[in-house]
Design a protein around this motif. Structure first.
Motif, PDB file in Angstrom:
ATOM      1  N   GLY A   1      29.415 115.237   6.362  1.00  0.00           N
ATOM      2  CA  GLY A   1      30.587 114.349   6.429  1.00  0.00           C
ATOM      3  C   GLY A   1      31.013 114.020   7.844  1.00  0.00           C
ATOM      4  O   GLY A   1      31.727 113.044   8.071  1.00  0.00           O
ATOM      5  N   MET A   2      30.573 114.808   8.806  1.00  0.00           N
ATOM      6  CA  MET A   2      30.878 114.503  10.203  1.00  0.00           C
ATOM      7  C   MET A   2      29.880 113.506  10.786  1.00  0.00           C
ATOM      8  O   MET A   2      30.076 112.997  11.886  1.00  0.00           O
ATOM      9  CB  MET A   2      30.876 115.790  11.047  1.00  0.00           C
ATOM     10  CG  MET A   2      31.951 116.789  10.656  1.00  0.00           C
ATOM     11  SD  MET A   2      33.613 116.159  10.856  1.00  0.00           S
ATOM     12  CE  MET A   2      33.792 116.263  12.624  1.00  0.00           C
TER      13      MET A   2
ATOM     14  N   ARG B   1      29.411 108.387   6.505  1.00  0.00           N
ATOM     15  CA  ARG B   1      30.585 108.139   5.675  1.00  0.00           C
ATOM     16  C   ARG B   1      30.213 108.134   4.208  1.00  0.00           C
ATOM     17  O   ARG B   1      29.113 107.866   3.867  1.00  0.00           O
ATOM     18  CB  ARG B   1      31.212 106.811   6.058  1.00  0.00           C
ATOM     19  CG  ARG B   1      31.862 106.886   7.413  1.00  0.00           C
ATOM     20  CD  ARG B   1      32.241 105.530   7.916  1.00  0.00           C
ATOM     21  NE  ARG B   1      33.119 105.652   9.072  1.00  0.00           N
ATOM     22  CZ  ARG B   1      32.694 105.865  10.308  1.00  0.00           C
ATOM     23  NH1 ARG B   1      31.410 105.978  10.534  1.00  0.00           N
ATOM     24  NH2 ARG B   1      33.557 105.961  11.304  1.00  0.00           N
TER      25      ARG B   1
ATOM     26  N   GLY C   1      25.475 117.755  -6.654  1.00  0.00           N
ATOM     27  CA  GLY C   1      25.931 118.474  -7.831  1.00  0.00           C
ATOM     28  C   GLY C   1      26.440 119.871  -7.542  1.00  0.00           C
ATOM     29  O   GLY C   1      26.621 120.267  -6.389  1.00  0.00           O
TER      30      GLY C   1
ATOM     31  N   MET D   1      27.202 122.125  -2.142  1.00  0.00           N
ATOM     32  CA  MET D   1      27.954 120.978  -1.600  1.00  0.00           C
ATOM     33  C   MET D   1      29.100 121.426  -0.692  1.00  0.00           C
ATOM     34  O   MET D   1      29.477 120.707   0.236  1.00  0.00           O
ATOM     35  CB  MET D   1      28.476 120.088  -2.734  1.00  0.00           C
ATOM     36  CG  MET D   1      27.428 119.180  -3.371  1.00  0.00           C
ATOM     37  SD  MET D   1      26.579 118.061  -2.226  1.00  0.00           S
ATOM     38  CE  MET D   1      27.882 116.908  -1.811  1.00  0.00           C
ATOM     39  N   ASP D   2      29.659 122.608  -0.952  1.00  0.00           N
ATOM     40  CA  ASP D   2      30.737 123.101  -0.081  1.00  0.00           C
ATOM     41  C   ASP D   2      30.225 123.345   1.338  1.00  0.00           C
ATOM     42  O   ASP D   2      30.964 123.195   2.308  1.00  0.00           O
ATOM     43  CB  ASP D   2      31.337 124.397  -0.650  1.00  0.00           C
ATOM     44  CG  ASP D   2      32.231 124.119  -1.850  1.00  0.00           C
ATOM     45  OD1 ASP D   2      32.806 123.014  -1.907  1.00  0.00           O
ATOM     46  OD2 ASP D   2      32.335 124.989  -2.724  1.00  0.00           O
TER      47      ASP D   2
ATOM     48  N   ARG E   1      22.049 107.775   4.478  1.00  0.00           N
ATOM     49  CA  ARG E   1      23.075 107.075   5.245  1.00  0.00           C
ATOM     50  C   ARG E   1      24.421 107.142   4.547  1.00  0.00           C
ATOM     51  O   ARG E   1      25.345 106.446   4.914  1.00  0.00           O
ATOM     52  CB  ARG E   1      22.653 105.616   5.448  1.00  0.00           C
ATOM     53  CG  ARG E   1      21.432 105.504   6.335  1.00  0.00           C
ATOM     54  CD  ARG E   1      20.622 104.254   6.057  1.00  0.00           C
ATOM     55  NE  ARG E   1      19.450 104.227   6.919  1.00  0.00           N
ATOM     56  CZ  ARG E   1      19.391 103.589   8.077  1.00  0.00           C
ATOM     57  NH1 ARG E   1      20.422 102.902   8.523  1.00  0.00           N
ATOM     58  NH2 ARG E   1      18.290 103.613   8.807  1.00  0.00           N
ATOM     59  N   HIS E   2      24.477 107.948   3.505  1.00  0.00           N
ATOM     60  CA  HIS E   2      25.743 108.169   2.808  1.00  0.00           C
ATOM     61  C   HIS E   2      25.756 109.596   2.288  1.00  0.00           C
ATOM     62  O   HIS E   2      24.734 110.312   2.384  1.00  0.00           O
ATOM     63  CB  HIS E   2      25.923 107.167   1.655  1.00  0.00           C
ATOM     64  CG  HIS E   2      25.181 107.527   0.410  1.00  0.00           C
ATOM     65  ND1 HIS E   2      23.791 107.515   0.316  1.00  0.00           N
ATOM     66  CD2 HIS E   2      25.618 107.936  -0.801  1.00  0.00           C
ATOM     67  CE1 HIS E   2      23.435 107.872  -0.894  1.00  0.00           C
ATOM     68  NE2 HIS E   2      24.519 108.135  -1.605  1.00  0.00           N
ATOM     69  N   LEU E   3      26.875 110.016   1.747  1.00  0.00           N
ATOM     70  CA  LEU E   3      27.007 111.387   1.249  1.00  0.00           C
ATOM     71  C   LEU E   3      26.578 111.459  -0.212  1.00  0.00           C
ATOM     72  O   LEU E   3      27.398 111.298  -1.109  1.00  0.00           O
ATOM     73  CB  LEU E   3      28.459 111.848   1.377  1.00  0.00           C
ATOM     74  CG  LEU E   3      28.911 112.274   2.762  1.00  0.00           C
ATOM     75  CD1 LEU E   3      30.417 112.499   2.761  1.00  0.00           C
ATOM     76  CD2 LEU E   3      28.202 113.542   3.188  1.00  0.00           C
ATOM     77  N   MET E   4      25.306 111.696  -0.427  1.00  0.00           N
ATOM     78  CA  MET E   4      24.840 111.852  -1.807  1.00  0.00           C
ATOM     79  C   MET E   4      25.424 113.144  -2.386  1.00  0.00           C
ATOM     80  O   MET E   4      25.500 114.159  -1.693  1.00  0.00           O
ATOM     81  CB  MET E   4      23.317 111.889  -1.831  1.00  0.00           C
ATOM     82  CG  MET E   4      22.736 112.092  -3.209  1.00  0.00           C
ATOM     83  SD  MET E   4      20.942 111.947  -3.204  1.00  0.00           S
ATOM     84  CE  MET E   4      20.736 110.179  -3.217  1.00  0.00           C
ATOM     85  N   ASP E   5      25.822 113.097  -3.646  1.00  0.00           N
ATOM     86  CA  ASP E   5      26.375 114.281  -4.314  1.00  0.00           C
ATOM     87  C   ASP E   5      25.233 115.025  -5.011  1.00  0.00           C
ATOM     88  O   ASP E   5      24.684 114.535  -5.998  1.00  0.00           O
ATOM     89  CB  ASP E   5      27.450 113.841  -5.318  1.00  0.00           C
ATOM     90  CG  ASP E   5      28.188 115.031  -5.911  1.00  0.00           C
ATOM     91  OD1 ASP E   5      27.693 116.168  -5.768  1.00  0.00           O
ATOM     92  OD2 ASP E   5      29.246 114.818  -6.505  1.00  0.00           O
TER      93      ASP E   5
ATOM     94  N   LEU F   1      28.961 119.372   2.727  1.00  0.00           N
ATOM     95  CA  LEU F   1      29.941 118.319   2.997  1.00  0.00           C
ATOM     96  C   LEU F   1      30.537 118.369   4.415  1.00  0.00           C
ATOM     97  O   LEU F   1      30.606 117.323   5.086  1.00  0.00           O
ATOM     98  CB  LEU F   1      31.049 118.368   1.929  1.00  0.00           C
ATOM     99  CG  LEU F   1      32.043 117.213   1.916  1.00  0.00           C
ATOM    100  CD1 LEU F   1      31.362 115.875   1.723  1.00  0.00           C
ATOM    101  CD2 LEU F   1      33.089 117.436   0.832  1.00  0.00           C
ATOM    102  N   PRO F   2      30.967 119.533   4.912  1.00  0.00           N
ATOM    103  CA  PRO F   2      31.552 119.546   6.260  1.00  0.00           C
ATOM    104  C   PRO F   2      30.561 119.157   7.360  1.00  0.00           C
ATOM    105  O   PRO F   2      30.966 118.620   8.389  1.00  0.00           O
ATOM    106  CB  PRO F   2      31.990 120.993   6.451  1.00  0.00           C
ATOM    107  CG  PRO F   2      32.016 121.597   5.100  1.00  0.00           C
ATOM    108  CD  PRO F   2      31.011 120.866   4.289  1.00  0.00           C
TER     109      PRO F   2
END
Lengths: 320, 146
Positions: free
Chosen positions: B142-143, B146, B116, B134-135, B110-114, B138-139
């Motif tokens: 991320g849509m 949050r 690495g 991650m590149d 439910r969130h943007l875990m990183d 993320l897009p």
């Protein structure tokens, strides 16, 4: 409730010390940093007092809200600082947001999930930093004159594109002062669209302007994007109205005092977020003057060179 | 492979900590992979199935482990379930990837875990896309969250 409150809670093993200054504070971060331990200690102290072996010093009652019957419990909680751990499914609901709105409590919420229903500030998102048995709660996002993102201290930013959260007066102002400039100004038509607007943008240098007082839920994904794509700068003042109030164009007794310590003047039961307070204040102090302010439609006097330059002067580090 | 569904997922177990409390066995704790996760995330050493040495809290039981490491063990030991992995901080991300390399698991975020800077293979169930870094992630994610 209004004001800021120092909280110190400790037992034989750990000690937390921090200050709460708005109605909504978010605590997030890595696992095993002590977030749940903090909430548990607050709960145990509330239930058993000093007999719990926990020392808690705070001018307000600190207690914990949890469980399926949260709404029944919350009805009886007033003038308190309420801690909520992340395992509560009610956190992202409209019902909970409705209960926080108009509440005379402050809330400290442990969550990694962005809560778009709650207008929390980017300045009130914290992580726990521990050093042995001592833990402090520190801001997650660090700023330089309200500027966030990939910028070098002291270097002036020259944007090609400006994305403004607002679609009303704030947008009209930045659009109006940019008519003779090389950069374009667009409205994202709401903070939740900013991530998508940045994704769509091809420009190398992008400036995002949004109300920091309520941008908290968006901050994680937008900052993750700024971390991976160069040339994105966030300018996040409390709000556009706060910027005008700070510019010195409005003369009002106590204004400096209000802007220095807003928490001492903003009653949580009256204002869901600080931006609403600053809007109401600006409308009140400019009423019946040539500076009469309306959020919906910009009074064109704000675009007059003398006035606009005083407002823009507040935005340091960005070339207009 | 690791599959992730981003956003609200009613069939996911929202509170993995409660699941762990009621389902974990001595074997969960003594498993060498679990011990590595506990050592790395909680900086704690498993002394036995019911005793763990924590640098901050002293001697603790598995119930006092962090929510993040409990969730990791639940994902690892009950791969037929879908857990809300937003109970895990970014310091758990590499372990989620390792679990996904060992076995097929689906988690809910439910969130943007990183995850690495290394490459990985993650299927995003919302869109059916497979992302490798991650590149790419993320897009897409991320849509959705949050």
């Amino acid at each position: 409730m209004k004001g800021s409150y120092d909280i110190v809670v400790s037992n034989a093993k750990v000690r937390y010390a921090f200050t709460i200054r708005r109605n909504i504070t978010i605590v997030k971060g890595d696992s095993a940093t002590g977030k749940t331990t903090l909430v548990e200690m607050i709960r145990e102290h509330y239930e058993s007092g000093a007999g719990s072996g926990i020392e808690l010093n705070c001018a307000k009652t600190c207690r914990v809200l949890a469980g399926r019957d949260w709404h029944i419990l919350l009805r009886e909680m007033h003038d308190s600082i309420i801690f909520i751990d992340e395992d509560n499914e009610f956190l992202p609901t409209d019902e909970f947001a409705g209960a926080v709105r108009g509440s005379d409590n402050y809330y400290v919420i442990v969550t990694r999930e962005g809560l778009p229903n709650l207008p929390y500030s980017i300045e009130e998102i914290y992580g726990i930093r521990e050093s042995g048995k001592y833990a402090s709660i520190q801001r997650v996002y660090h700023e330089f004159y309200h500027i966030y993102g990939n910028t070098r201290t002291g270097k002036t930013v020259c944007p090609e594109k400006v994305i403004v959260e607002d679609s009303n007066s704030g947008y009209e102002f930045f659009k109006g002062i940019s008519t003779t400039k090389a950069h374009t100004v667009i409205s994202a038509d709401g903070k939740s669209n900013i991530f998508a607007e940045i994704m769509k943008s091809q420009e190398q240098n992008i400036l995002v302007i949004a109300d920091g007082a309520a941008f908290g839920a968006e901050m994680d994904r937008v900052m993750k994007l700024t971390g991976r794509r160069k040339g994105i700068i966030l300018y996040l003042p409390e709000s556009f109205e706060w910027l005008i109030l700070r510019s010195g164009i409005v003369a009002e007794r106590n204004l400096e005092e209000v802007l220095t310590d807003p928490e001492d003047f903003i009653e949580s039961s009256e204002y869901f977020s600080w931006e609403r307070f600053f809007t109401k204040l600006l409308i009140a102090v400019t009423k019946d003057t040539y500076l009469r302010y309306s959020k919906r439609k910009l009074n064109e006097v704000y675009l007059h060179e003398t006035i606009a330059s005083k407002i823009v002067r507040q935005i340091r580090g960005i070339e207009w | 492979m690791l599959s992730i569904f981003y956003g609200d997922m009613p069939q996911a177990i929202y509170n993995p900590v409660v699941y762990f409390k009621n389902r974990y066995t001595d074997e969960w704790i003594m498993d060498e992979f679990s011990r590595e996760m506990i050592r790395d995330v909680d900086r704690s050493e498993v002394l036995g199935p019911r005793v763990i040495d924590s640098p901050v809290l002293g001697g603790i039981t598995p119930r006092e482990l962090s929510g993040g490491v409990k969730t990791l063990m639940a994902i690892y030991k009950a791969p037929d379930q879908i857990f809300n992995a937003s109970a895990c901080g970014d310091n758990c991300a590499k372990w989620i990837l390792k679990i996904g390399e060992k076995q097929d698991v689906t988690i809910n975020l439910r969130h943007l875990m990183d995850f690495g800077e290394e490459t990985f293979v993650i299927k995003i169930l919302n869109t059916g896309q497979i992302v490798h870094n991650m590149d790419e992630l993320l897009p897409v994610a991320g849509m959705i969250v949050r």
